[in-house]
Design an enzyme around this catalytic site. Structure first.
Site, short mmCIF file in Angstrom:
data_model
loop_
_atom_site.label_atom_id
_atom_site.label_comp_id
_atom_site.label_asym_id
_atom_site.label_seq_id
_atom_site.Cartn_x
_atom_site.Cartn_y
_atom_site.Cartn_z
N ASP A 33 0.76 -1.15 0.03
CA ASP A 33 0.51 -0.30 -0.33
C ASP A 33 1.29 0.84 0.23
OD1 ASP A 33 0.09 0.98 2.57
OD2 ASP A 33 -1.54 -0.23 3.35
N ASP A 76 -6.13 2.59 -2.00
CA ASP A 76 -4.74 2.04 -2.04
C ASP A 76 -3.92 0.96 -1.38
OD1 ASP A 76 -5.10 2.44 0.72
OD2 ASP A 76 -2.83 3.23 0.56
#
Length: 155
Positions: A33, A76
């Site tokens: 991420d 993300d």
């Protein structure tokens, strides 16, 4: 549709539909991420945040093999499955490349984009949910250590 509209990577449903294939093969499950992504959106705007996600996606695809399964499974959060890979050195090298390629993306104020990465080497027939949790635990170990790095576990 099988692809994420923003990044062109497999979307979450398509990625999860391939977990049976992952169990059959064994390999490496990698969870990524973008560090402080909410702050990126808040500070620079969602359009800029989308551009960061698109660029991170392109760098992921360039870093992994054509046979690897690459997907965006959340805002993300990205996941890669490296089929039949068991080498810690190869995995560490790929993770290191993603970190250094991401850091080359800079904002107007000089701040760099960084990523945190958790990976787990799994053998054939391993439970995917357990592997995913282990990779996620590795990712949070990196987050707790200060972000911008990777950790590899094995099952």
């Amino acid at each position: 549709n099988q692809l994420d509209a923003l990044t062109g990577l497999l979307n979450q449903n398509s990625y999860l539909n391939r977990t049976a294939e992952m169990r059959r093969c064994g390999g490496v499950l990698v969870v990524f991420d973008v560090d402080d992504f909410k702050q990126i959106n808040d500070r620079y705007g969602h359009q800029f945040g989308d551009a960061v996600l698109t660029e991170v996606s392109a760098r992921l695809q360039a870093n992994f093999r054509a046979t690897d399964i690459v997907g965006r499974v959340g805002g993300d959060e990205f996941v890669v499955f490296m089929r039949d890979e068991t080498s810690l050195e190869v995995v560490a090298g790929r993770c290191e490349n993603v970190c250094s390629r991401s850091e080359k993306m800079t904002f107007d104020d000089g701040k760099n984009v960084t990523v945190s990465i958790g990976a787990v080497i799994i053998s054939q027939g391993q439970d995917f949910d357990r592997a995913y949790k282990t990779a996620d635990d590795a990712l949070y170990k990196v987050k707790n250590r200060g972000r911008n790095g990777y950790e590899v576990f094995s099952l």
